[in-house]
Enzyme design. Structure first.
Site, PDB file in Angstrom:
ATOM      1  N   CYS A   1       0.774  -1.191   0.107  1.00 18.02           N
ATOM      2  CA  CYS A   1       0.099   0.057  -0.037  1.00 18.02           C
ATOM      3  C   CYS A   1       1.020   1.172   0.010  1.00 18.02           C
ATOM      4  O   CYS A   1       2.067   1.107  -0.187  1.00 18.02           O
ATOM      5  CB  CYS A   1      -0.982   0.243   1.247  1.00 18.02           C
ATOM      6  SG  CYS A   1      -0.139   0.001   2.878  1.00 18.02           S
TER       7      CYS A   1
ATOM      8  N   ASN B   1       2.302   1.527   4.631  1.00 14.43           N
ATOM      9  CA  ASN B   1       2.700   0.264   5.077  1.00 14.43           C
ATOM     10  C   ASN B   1       2.286   0.383   6.596  1.00 14.43           C
ATOM     11  O   ASN B   1       2.951  -0.311   7.543  1.00 14.43           O
ATOM     12  CB  ASN B   1       4.055  -0.332   4.955  1.00 14.43           C
ATOM     13  CG  ASN B   1       4.431  -1.478   5.243  1.00 14.43           C
ATOM     14  OD1 ASN B   1       5.480  -2.035   5.938  1.00 14.43           O
ATOM     15  ND2 ASN B   1       3.492  -2.473   5.207  1.00 14.43           N
TER      16      ASN B   1
ATOM     17  N   CYS C   1      -1.509   1.176   7.474  1.00 12.85           N
ATOM     18  CA  CYS C   1      -2.874   0.539   7.583  1.00 12.85           C
ATOM     19  C   CYS C   1      -3.144  -0.657   6.884  1.00 12.85           C
ATOM     20  O   CYS C   1      -3.368  -1.728   7.341  1.00 12.85           O
ATOM     21  CB  CYS C   1      -3.718   1.842   7.246  1.00 12.85           C
ATOM     22  SG  CYS C   1      -3.576   3.227   8.294  1.00 12.85           S
ATOM     23  N   ARG C   2      -3.378  -0.685   5.569  1.00 14.80           N
ATOM     24  CA  ARG C   2      -3.918  -1.693   4.742  1.00 14.80           C
ATOM     25  C   ARG C   2      -3.169  -2.874   4.596  1.00 14.80           C
ATOM     26  O   ARG C   2      -3.304  -3.694   4.592  1.00 14.80           O
ATOM     27  CB  ARG C   2      -4.387  -1.148   3.448  1.00 14.80           C
ATOM     28  CG  ARG C   2      -5.733  -0.234   3.375  1.00 14.80           C
ATOM     29  CD  ARG C   2      -5.602   0.732   2.181  1.00 14.80           C
ATOM     30  NE  ARG C   2      -4.523   1.400   1.874  1.00 14.80           N
ATOM     31  CZ  ARG C   2      -4.270   2.124   0.656  1.00 14.80           C
ATOM     32  NH1 ARG C   2      -5.171   1.937  -0.467  1.00 14.80           N
ATOM     33  NH2 ARG C   2      -3.199   2.943   0.653  1.00 14.80           N
ATOM     34  N   SER C   3      -1.758  -2.590   3.873  1.00 15.80           N
ATOM     35  CA  SER C   3      -0.965  -3.611   3.941  1.00 15.80           C
ATOM     36  C   SER C   3      -0.473  -4.619   4.996  1.00 15.80           C
ATOM     37  O   SER C   3      -0.490  -5.800   5.087  1.00 15.80           O
ATOM     38  CB  SER C   3       0.252  -3.364   2.917  1.00 15.80           C
ATOM     39  OG  SER C   3       1.177  -2.474   3.388  1.00 15.80           O
TER      40      SER C   3
ATOM     41  N   ASP D   1      -8.308   3.861   1.344  1.00 13.95           N
ATOM     42  CA  ASP D   1      -7.493   3.874   2.353  1.00 13.95           C
ATOM     43  C   ASP D   1      -7.753   4.383   3.513  1.00 13.95           C
ATOM     44  O   ASP D   1      -8.596   5.509   3.752  1.00 13.95           O
ATOM     45  CB  ASP D   1      -6.364   5.078   1.715  1.00 13.95           C
ATOM     46  CG  ASP D   1      -4.944   5.039   2.713  1.00 13.95           C
ATOM     47  OD1 ASP D   1      -5.180   4.524   4.071  1.00 13.95           O
ATOM     48  OD2 ASP D   1      -4.108   5.453   2.401  1.00 13.95           O
TER      49      ASP D   1
HETATM   50  P1  4NP Z   1      -1.765   2.931   4.154  1.00 18.49           P
HETATM   51  O1  4NP Z   1      -2.322   4.211   4.805  1.00 18.49           O
HETATM   52  O2  4NP Z   1      -1.279   3.168   2.808  1.00 18.49           O
HETATM   53  O3  4NP Z   1      -2.917   1.956   4.129  1.00 18.49           O
HETATM   54  O4  4NP Z   1      -0.780   2.573   4.957  1.00 18.49           O
HETATM   55  C1  4NP Z   1      -1.588   5.459   4.677  1.00 18.49           C
HETATM   56  C2  4NP Z   1      -1.131   5.722   6.012  1.00 18.49           C
HETATM   57  C3  4NP Z   1      -0.324   7.074   5.809  1.00 18.49           C
HETATM   58  C4  4NP Z   1      -0.163   7.695   4.936  1.00 18.49           C
HETATM   59  C5  4NP Z   1      -0.774   7.336   3.789  1.00 18.49           C
HETATM   60  C6  4NP Z   1      -1.414   6.276   3.721  1.00 18.49           C
HETATM   61  N1  4NP Z   1       0.550   9.044   4.770  1.00 18.49           N
HETATM   62  O5  4NP Z   1       0.522   9.680   3.953  1.00 18.49           O
HETATM   63  O6  4NP Z   1       1.187   9.197   6.013  1.00 18.49           O
END
Ligand code: 4NP
Length: 149
Positions: free
Chosen positions: A8, A11, A13-15, A117
């Protein structure tokens, strides 16, 4: 043994959620897989998964607490058999950074469609439910691939 990398953006939340859910669901299905996760971005390298994602996953029996974020690296495209992107934007980034002639197959985690997300939508329950459904589809996909050989 298939080696699978879930990717994702952050790294956190989702992955990481998909890493643990897919590992559990594949093991229940009797599939031999190794699962890791990474982010295309570098903001959270070394950080634990995001609190709300950890809590919602824990509520369904998934332990994300030992995980730490890392960024996708060129070697991943040879070290893994299958790299699963959580959304189309992650997929576009992966295609852009994939070394020429890389071995890994790139695919969307949901086959088609995105896991929105939750860092932005704040729907952590919805993301987990989608990730659990997706893991069952990934297991079916892996089974089809094995039986097609
Ligand atoms: P993820 O979510 O891609 O599911 O881990 C996010 C967490 C943080 C950020 C972007 C996406 N960020 O921009 O900090």
């Amino acid at each position: 043994m298939s080696r699978i990398l879930v990717v994702c953006l952050g790294n956190i939340c989702r992955s990481p959620t998909a890493e643990v859910v897919l590992r559990d669901i594949a093991a229940e299905a009797g599939l031999s897989v190794e699962v890791d996760s990474a982010g295309t971005g570098d903001w959270h390298i070394g950080a634990p998964p995001y609190g709300p994602a950890v809590e919602v996953a824990a509520g369904q029996g998934y332990d994300l607490s030992p995980l730490r974020a890392r960024q996708v690296r060129a070697a991943d495209f040879d070290d893994f058999d299958l790299i699963l992107a959580m959304d189309a934007s992650n997929m576009a980034d992966l295609r852009r950074i994939a070394p020429q002639g890389a071995r890994a197959e790139l695919r969307l985690y949901l086959g088609s469609g995105d896991v929105p997300d939750p860092y932005f939508t704040r729907d952590f329950d919805g993301a987990l439910a989608l990730i659990e459904d997706g893991a069952r589809d990934v297991v079916d996909y892996l089974r089809q691939k094995v039986s097609a050989v």
